[in-house]
Design a protein around this motif. Structure first.
Motif, short mmCIF file in Angstrom:
data_model
loop_
_atom_site.label_atom_id
_atom_site.label_comp_id
_atom_site.label_asym_id
_atom_site.label_seq_id
_atom_site.Cartn_x
_atom_site.Cartn_y
_atom_site.Cartn_z
N ASN A 67 -6.30 -7.97 1.91
CA ASN A 67 -7.60 -7.32 2.13
C ASN A 67 -7.69 -6.71 3.53
O ASN A 67 -8.72 -6.82 4.20
CB ASN A 67 -8.75 -8.31 1.92
N GLY A 116 -8.53 5.34 -3.29
CA GLY A 116 -8.98 3.97 -3.02
C GLY A 116 -8.05 2.88 -3.52
O GLY A 116 -8.34 1.70 -3.35
N LEU A 117 -6.92 3.28 -4.14
CA LEU A 117 -6.01 2.27 -4.70
C LEU A 117 -5.54 1.28 -3.63
O LEU A 117 -5.54 0.07 -3.85
CB LEU A 117 -4.79 2.96 -5.35
N CYS A 135 0.83 -1.22 0.00
CA CYS A 135 0.00 0.00 0.00
C CYS A 135 0.86 1.26 0.00
O CYS A 135 0.67 2.15 -0.83
CB CYS A 135 -0.95 -0.01 1.19
N THR A 184 -9.81 -1.17 4.74
CA THR A 184 -11.18 -0.74 4.41
C THR A 184 -11.16 0.78 4.31
O THR A 184 -10.29 1.44 4.87
CB THR A 184 -12.19 -1.16 5.49
N GLU A 185 -12.12 1.32 3.57
CA GLU A 185 -12.18 2.78 3.41
C GLU A 185 -13.26 3.33 4.33
O GLU A 185 -14.38 2.83 4.36
CB GLU A 185 -12.48 3.12 1.96
N SER A 234 -6.78 0.11 -0.89
CA SER A 234 -7.71 -0.93 -0.46
C SER A 234 -7.88 -2.00 -1.54
O SER A 234 -8.18 -3.15 -1.23
CB SER A 234 -9.07 -0.32 -0.09
N LYS A 235 -7.68 -1.60 -2.79
CA LYS A 235 -7.87 -2.56 -3.88
C LYS A 235 -6.64 -3.43 -4.10
O LYS A 235 -6.75 -4.58 -4.52
CB LYS A 235 -8.23 -1.83 -5.18
N ILE A 236 -5.44 -2.91 -3.82
CA ILE A 236 -4.24 -3.70 -4.10
C ILE A 236 -3.70 -4.44 -2.88
O ILE A 236 -2.76 -5.22 -3.01
CB ILE A 236 -3.11 -2.84 -4.72
N CYS A 237 -4.27 -4.21 -1.71
CA CYS A 237 -3.76 -4.89 -0.51
C CYS A 237 -3.94 -6.40 -0.68
O CYS A 237 -5.06 -6.90 -0.82
CB CYS A 237 -4.52 -4.42 0.73
#
Lengths: 112, 278
Positions: free
Chosen positions: B108, B99-100, B72, B111-112, B102-105
């Protein structure tokens, strides 16, 4: 004394440059190793960051296993980042790196 | 029809023009998108109330899942995340809410969560609808406040007038991006012209139709008008450099109510703009 690595922001690769007046935007860091009294100058990857240069520089130093820094004034982000990274902060002044290291060895620098 | 008032240089008269123009129109919505310093309301006699909060999503790290891999932080375009040996630091004010992370972690673990950065207000007087956004003092991101303010644009109003922030960077682009026509207010000084050229360049990239209103006409020199001629940019209106305008402005009275011929001139300007759009 345990082996320690100390970083100081500098503006050139010269052997005896003077501490740069900004931390995150310094072109280089001089890293001094107490194990053998050696020093290397490394490029600061955060120098051209659009924002957040301070924290980005701290992340870099943390990855290099730096335990202490000698710095000019710090912004709040860099300050918080250094503390979170458990890097000890010493107040420097515009002096050649060698003189700052000597002062640090003599415990003449204030811990921030 | 959505008309946005922009300028390069600040203090050239965007707000004066936006308020005066909106007041000459019927069944209009005025939007003050200069969210760093919204001041249209100083010239309007209506009460406004808070209608929404402007928020951006920022990351929250779940340390039950986080392995401190640093994916991240090393990919954050805005340096809002930073890895230290035992945690990931989040610098909230650096975060643009893209939001990048949260999508690439890979775990998972991000969270946003919403963070309020501004407020949106509304006021109404008969057929005159007014909205403005206000960035919270100390916050840096005006663009998301502007985009959320624009969601309050009424579908029932045939004409929308928007007061843009100065300059030619992201907040101005966000303000004009879906406008039908852009009015560029400038003052005929070297400084005004220099900043105006940057806006012209930006508007051309955005392929926007636009015209120029010269405010404080009489100060400075002819360069601005010569530039407009050379570049084929229509000069829609000239507002004179006039002590009475300044005096009334300081008391919250727009130039519309100072110069008797302005009402018809502004109405004619709208006719010209409608023609240009056909």
């Amino acid at each position: 004394m345990n082996n320690l690595k100390i970083a100081i922001p500098v503006s050139s690769k010269d052997d005896n440059s003077i501490m740069f007046e900004r931390f995150g935007r310094a072109s280089y860091f001089c890293i001094f190793d107490t194990e053998d009294d050696s020093s290397v100058v490394v490029a600061n990857p955060a120098v051209g960051a659009r924002g957040g240069a301070g924290p980005r520089a701290v992340e870099f130093l943390s990855s290099k296993q730096i335990q202490s820094v000698i710095v000019p004034q710090l912004g709040p982000n860099a300050d918080g980042a250094l503390r979170a990274a458990q890097i000890t902060i010493f107040q420097g002044e515009s002096l050649p790196v060698k003189d700052l290291i000597a002062k640090w060895k003599n415990e003449e620098l204030n811990k921030l | 029809m959505q008309i946005t008032i922009v300028s390069g240089k600040g203090g050239t008269g965007k707000t004066s023009l936006a308020v005066s123009l909106a007041m000459t129109l019927e069944n209009v919505q005025l939007l003050d998108a200069d969210v760093d310093e919204p001041n249209c309301s100083l010239f309007l006699d209506l009460d406004t109330k808070l209608v929404a909060e402007a928020k951006i999503p920022i990351p929250e790290i779940n340390y039950d899942l986080c392995t401190l891999c640093g994916t991240c932080s090393s990919n954050c375009e805005y340096n809002a995340l930073m890895k230290v040996p035992d945690q990931i630091l989040v610098f909230e004010k650096m975060c643009h809410g893209c939001g990048l992370c949260s999508k690439i972690c890979p775990e998972n673990a991000i969270t946003e969560v919403p963070r309020t950065i501004g407020y949106l207000y509304e006021g109404e007087n008969k057929e005159f609808l007014f909205n403005y956004g206000a960035l919270i003092v100390g916050e840096e991101l005006s663009t998301p406040v502007i985009s959320q303010l624009k969601q309050l644009i009424s579908k029932d109003k045939p004409i929308i007038v928007i007061d843009s922030p100065p300059g030619s960077s992201c907040p101005m682009v966000e303000t004009v991006i879906d406008s039908d026509y852009v009015i560029l207010v400038s003052e005929p000084t070297p400084f005004g012209l220099s900043d105006m050229k940057m806006v012209v360049k930006t508007l051309r990239i955005l392929e926007k139709k636009f015209g120029v209103v010269i405010n404080k006409d009489g100060v400075g020199n002819e360069e601005l008008e010569l530039y407009c001629q050379k570049e084929n940019i229509p000069v829609l209106l000239k507002i004179p450099f006039d002590r009475e305008i300044a005096k009334n402005y300081s008391e919250g009275i727009p130039f519309l109510n100072v110069l008797p011929d302005m009402d018809s001139k502004l109405k004619h300007m709208i006719v010209d703009i409608r023609e240009a759009l056909q």
